[in-house]
Design an enzyme around this catalytic site. Structure first.
Site, PDB file in Angstrom:
ATOM      1  N   ARG A 160       0.830  -1.210   0.000  1.00  0.00           N
ATOM      2  CA  ARG A 160       0.000   0.000   0.000  1.00  0.00           C
ATOM      3  C   ARG A 160       0.866   1.263   0.000  1.00  0.00           C
ATOM      4  NH1 ARG A 160      -3.755  -0.262  -2.437  1.00  0.00           N
ATOM      5  NH2 ARG A 160      -4.671   1.623  -1.563  1.00  0.00           N
ATOM      6  N   ASP A 218      10.658  -5.846  -4.862  1.00  0.00           N
ATOM      7  CA  ASP A 218       9.648  -6.633  -4.148  1.00  0.00           C
ATOM      8  C   ASP A 218       9.748  -8.085  -4.590  1.00  0.00           C
ATOM      9  OD1 ASP A 218       7.193  -7.879  -3.191  1.00  0.00           O
ATOM     10  OD2 ASP A 218       6.527  -5.833  -2.753  1.00  0.00           O
ATOM     11  N   CYS A 237       1.401   7.100  10.380  1.00  0.00           N
ATOM     12  CA  CYS A 237       0.364   7.979   9.828  1.00  0.00           C
ATOM     13  C   CYS A 237      -0.368   8.704  10.955  1.00  0.00           C
ATOM     14  CB  CYS A 237      -0.618   7.172   8.988  1.00  0.00           C
ATOM     15  SG  CYS A 237      -1.305   5.726   9.820  1.00  0.00           S
ATOM     16  N   THR A 238      -0.592   8.003  12.065  1.00  0.00           N
ATOM     17  CA  THR A 238      -1.334   8.599  13.183  1.00  0.00           C
ATOM     18  C   THR A 238      -0.502   9.656  13.898  1.00  0.00           C
ATOM     19  OG1 THR A 238      -2.555   6.518  13.430  1.00  0.00           O
ATOM     20  CG2 THR A 238      -2.658   8.065  15.271  1.00  0.00           C
ATOM     21  N   THR A 251      -1.662   1.495  20.072  1.00  0.00           N
ATOM     22  CA  THR A 251      -0.908   2.319  19.125  1.00  0.00           C
ATOM     23  C   THR A 251       0.141   3.098  19.898  1.00  0.00           C
ATOM     24  OG1 THR A 251      -0.969   4.195  17.599  1.00  0.00           O
ATOM     25  CG2 THR A 251      -2.703   4.117  19.245  1.00  0.00           C
ATOM     26  N   ARG A 291      -9.907  -0.190  15.625  1.00  0.00           N
ATOM     27  CA  ARG A 291      -9.909  -0.532  14.207  1.00  0.00           C
ATOM     28  C   ARG A 291     -11.369  -0.745  13.792  1.00  0.00           C
ATOM     29  NH1 ARG A 291      -5.128  -1.831  11.513  1.00  0.00           N
ATOM     30  NH2 ARG A 291      -3.441  -0.750  12.606  1.00  0.00           N
ATOM     31  N   ASN A 327      -4.940   7.876   6.019  1.00  0.00           N
ATOM     32  CA  ASN A 327      -3.795   7.186   6.615  1.00  0.00           C
ATOM     33  C   ASN A 327      -2.859   6.580   5.570  1.00  0.00           C
ATOM     34  OD1 ASN A 327      -6.548   5.644   7.126  1.00  0.00           O
ATOM     35  ND2 ASN A 327      -5.047   4.080   6.563  1.00  0.00           N
TER      36      ASN A 327
END
Length: 333
Positions: A11, A33, A150-151, A209, A232, A314
């Site tokens: 992602r 990858d 991201c948070t 988190t 979540r 996010n």
């Protein structure tokens, strides 16, 4: 323009690549990858269930991934030490597998010719930088850095503005967080975190988190003053932070709105957004801000105790900050 290699085409790897092509700020020259072959990369980059089809051209040609006419070298190495980043011309590497998040593990990229590594996740020991908050503290003696989570990127800019103006005595954060790849489609085993193994589409799942504590690393004055947890929830993307905090100096809710709005139009433009609209999560899908303050959703109990709400994509907001951090680092070379 800084030449970048991406390790892990999941992602964040794919969206950092999208952000790079959208912004034209950095030059993606290589992707590694081991689990995705070239033709699968073309497909995965072109089609995205969350952000829609890529607006541009993608194809495989002469063993390379060609995006908008630009040829990108492809590697399929499991061991980061074996990736020949130098041969592909990559000086910076985005480490976005989620696996190599320590200085030692991420440092393996340096063996293949990379000069610097940006970990797209929190790190136990790499210095963490949040754009708009502590990026000015970066100096070019650092070879391996983390772009935090991201948070943390959502919470820290807001916490900085509030702390700078009113002082945060203490605070608790809750993030209502979209599903990510580590969760299960149906109930399954999940190591020590039993709840995390429950079906993602069926449940609201309380989870841990480190995002709030990490704010103490990027804003040292807040160290030990913030902690938090996550729920979540069954949405594919876009999350929201609820910061409930005690203020040192008295402030009316309108005063808070005013300083956040000023920051969003000034020093934190493009990083911290501000809205008075009646928004919901979908309205932030593919938004490039780290954090968007929802003026209408917050509440104040009194002049010293408030609940502040801020939205974030996010995936995509964060991916754009990875690009911005690399641009900032390159400016210090």
């Amino acid at each position: 323009m800084v030449k970048v290699g991406v390790n892990g085409f999941g992602r964040i790897g794919r969206l950092v690549t999208r952000a790079a092509f959208n912004s034209g700020k950095v030059d993606i020259v290589a992707i590694n990858d081991p689990f995705i072959d070239l033709h699968y990369m073309v497909y995965m980059f072109q089609y995205d269930s969350t952000h829609g089809k890529f607006h541009g051209t993608v194809k495989a040609e002469n063993g390379k991934l060609v995006i908008n006419g630009k040829a990108i070298t492809i590697f399929q190495e499991r061991d980061p030490a074996n990736i020949k980043w130098g041969d592909a011309g990559a000086t910076y590497v985005v480490e976005s597998t989620g696996v190599f998040t320590t200085m030692e593990k991420a440092g393996a990229h340096l063996k293949g010719g990379a000069k610097r590594v940006i970990i797209s996740a929190p790190s136990a020991d790499a210095p963490m930088f949040v754009m708009g908050v502590n990026h000015e503290k970066y100096d070019n003696s650092l070879k391996i850095v983390s772009n935090a989570s991201c948070t943390t990127n959502c919470l820290a800019p807001l916490a900085k503005v509030i702390h700078d103006h009113f002082g945060i005595v203490e605070g608790l954060m809750t993030t209502v967080h979209a599903i990510t790849a580590t969760q299960k489609t149906v109930d399954g085993p999940s190591g020590k975190l039993w709840r995390d193994g429950r079906g993602a589409a069926q449940n609201i799942i309380p989870a841990s988190t480190g995002a709030a504590k990490a704010v103490g690393k990027v804003i040292p004055e807040l160290n030990g003053k913030l902690t938090g947890m996550a729920f979540r929830v069954p949405t594919p993307n876009v999350s929201v932070v609820d910061l409930t905090c005690r203020l040192e100096k008295p402030a009316k809710y309108d005063d808070i709105k005013k300083v956040v709005k000023q920051a969003s139009e000034g020093p934190l433009k493009g990083i911290l957004g501000y809205t008075e609209d009646q928004v919901v999560s979908c309205d932030f899908n593919s938004d490039t801000h780290s954090s968007t303050f929802d003026a209408g959703a917050g509440i104040a109990l009194n002049d010293h105790f408030v609940k502040l709400i801020s939205w974030y994509d996010n995936e995509f907001g964060y991916s754009n900050r990875v690009v911005d951090l690399m641009v900032h680092m390159a400016s210090k070379e």
